[in-house]
Design a protein around this motif. Structure first.
Motif, short mmCIF file in Angstrom:
data_model
loop_
_atom_site.label_atom_id
_atom_site.label_comp_id
_atom_site.label_asym_id
_atom_site.label_seq_id
_atom_site.Cartn_x
_atom_site.Cartn_y
_atom_site.Cartn_z
N MET A 16 30.16 22.27 45.19
CA MET A 16 29.45 22.51 46.45
C MET A 16 29.05 23.98 46.58
SD MET A 16 31.26 20.00 49.25
CE MET A 16 32.90 20.66 49.06
N ASP A 17 29.95 24.90 46.20
CA ASP A 17 29.62 26.33 46.24
C ASP A 17 28.44 26.62 45.31
OD1 ASP A 17 31.60 26.86 48.06
OD2 ASP A 17 32.98 27.76 46.61
N ALA A 57 43.00 28.58 44.35
CA ALA A 57 43.07 29.94 43.82
C ALA A 57 42.32 30.06 42.50
CB ALA A 57 44.53 30.34 43.63
N GLU A 58 42.43 29.05 41.65
CA GLU A 58 41.70 29.08 40.38
C GLU A 58 40.20 29.09 40.62
OE1 GLU A 58 43.33 25.76 38.25
OE2 GLU A 58 45.06 26.92 37.57
N GLN A 59 39.76 28.31 41.61
CA GLN A 59 38.33 28.32 41.95
C GLN A 59 37.92 29.71 42.42
OE1 GLN A 59 37.13 25.88 45.25
NE2 GLN A 59 35.10 26.79 45.29
N THR A 65 33.85 33.72 46.63
CA THR A 65 32.82 33.73 47.67
C THR A 65 33.42 34.29 48.95
OG1 THR A 65 33.34 31.51 48.48
CG2 THR A 65 31.68 31.67 46.72
N PHE A 66 32.56 34.76 49.83
CA PHE A 66 33.02 35.27 51.12
C PHE A 66 33.70 34.16 51.91
CE2 PHE A 66 32.34 36.28 55.63
CZ PHE A 66 33.05 37.47 55.69
N GLY A 67 33.21 32.94 51.75
CA GLY A 67 33.78 31.80 52.45
C GLY A 67 35.20 31.46 52.02
N SER A 68 35.65 32.04 50.92
CA SER A 68 37.00 31.78 50.43
C SER A 68 38.07 32.56 51.20
CB SER A 68 37.11 32.14 48.95
OG SER A 68 36.27 31.33 48.17
N ALA A 69 37.67 33.45 52.07
CA ALA A 69 38.62 34.31 52.77
C ALA A 69 39.67 33.51 53.54
CB ALA A 69 37.88 35.26 53.71
N LEU A 70 39.28 32.43 54.17
CA LEU A 70 40.25 31.64 54.94
C LEU A 70 41.33 31.02 54.05
CD1 LEU A 70 38.09 29.81 57.63
CD2 LEU A 70 39.77 31.62 57.97
N GLY A 141 51.44 27.52 46.16
CA GLY A 141 50.59 27.03 45.09
C GLY A 141 49.42 27.96 44.84
N PHE A 142 48.87 28.52 45.90
CA PHE A 142 47.76 29.47 45.79
C PHE A 142 48.20 30.68 44.98
CE2 PHE A 142 44.74 32.69 47.06
CZ PHE A 142 43.56 32.00 47.24
N TRP A 143 49.38 31.24 45.31
CA TRP A 143 49.87 32.39 44.55
C TRP A 143 50.04 32.03 43.08
CZ3 TRP A 143 48.99 36.85 46.20
CH2 TRP A 143 49.09 37.19 47.56
N ARG A 144 50.55 30.84 42.83
CA ARG A 144 50.71 30.41 41.43
C ARG A 144 49.36 30.37 40.73
NH1 ARG A 144 52.08 24.54 40.56
NH2 ARG A 144 51.10 24.30 38.55
N GLY A 145 48.35 29.84 41.41
CA GLY A 145 47.02 29.75 40.83
C GLY A 145 46.35 31.09 40.59
N LEU A 146 46.73 32.09 41.37
CA LEU A 146 46.14 33.41 41.18
C LEU A 146 46.65 34.08 39.92
CD1 LEU A 146 46.05 35.14 44.70
CD2 LEU A 146 44.12 34.36 43.33
#
Length: 169
Positions: A16-17, A57-59, A65-70, A141-146
């Motif tokens: 979608m992005d 996080a991988e994405q 993107t700026f929209g990823s901030a949330l 999970g986000f931290w793991r993906g980073l």
């Protein structure tokens, strides 16, 4: 080019992005429903949340993107929770550090009351701890993906997807 399977379970969001960046338009159709089977256990639900956070996080790593901030709110909340005992112990007027936690608790209770007002009082009370669990597990999970290496599609576990068209009269 289709889905980037290396981004599972976030491949549709990356697509979608990509479509938006190429000038495409996303259209909301309220008649379109996606139904997923519920997870059979709390353990599988928790694993799903960690996987969703990792995928997001991988994405972000591949396509920021700026929209990823949330998407950074749950991982930052996890950092806050981990730091809170130290902040309370090491600072004067430490109770000020509890204000964000209090605001969060009020938001979760407000969500529970909104669900209860819809006529599902028992379910809404039971959902409140799951809301908190969702944010925490997604955040970790986000931290793991980073910080973990991206796996090519062939090295990820396979996921079976069944598509079914249901006509509603």
């Amino acid at each position: 080019g289709g889905f980037n399977e290396a981004l599972y379970p976030n491949e549709e969001n990356a697509l979608m992005d990509e479509l938006r960046q190429r000038g495409g338009k996303l259209i909301y159709d309220p008649a379109l429903l996606v139904r997923r089977r519920p997870r059979p256990s709390l353990k599988s639900f928790a694993r799903m949340l960690m996987t969703y956070g990792r995928g997001r996080a991988e994405q972000f790593r591949l396509h920021p993107t700026f929209g990823s901030a949330l998407n950074f709110v749950p991982p930052l909340f996890c950092l806050y929770l981990l730091a809170l005992p130290f902040l309370l112990a090491l600072t004067l007027g430490g109770r000020l550090w509890l204000a964000p936690l209090g605001c969060y608790a009020l938001a979760v209770v407000a969500q529970g009351l909104a669900l209860a007002a819809a006529g599902q009082a028992w379910q809404s009370l039971a959902a409140m701890p799951l809301i908190v669990l969702t944010h925490i597990l997604y955040g970790f999970g986000f931290w793991r993906g980073l910080f973990t290496p991206l796996q090519p599609p062939g090295q990820r576990p396979t996921v079976e997807v069944a598509l079914e068209t249901i006509r509603v009269a």
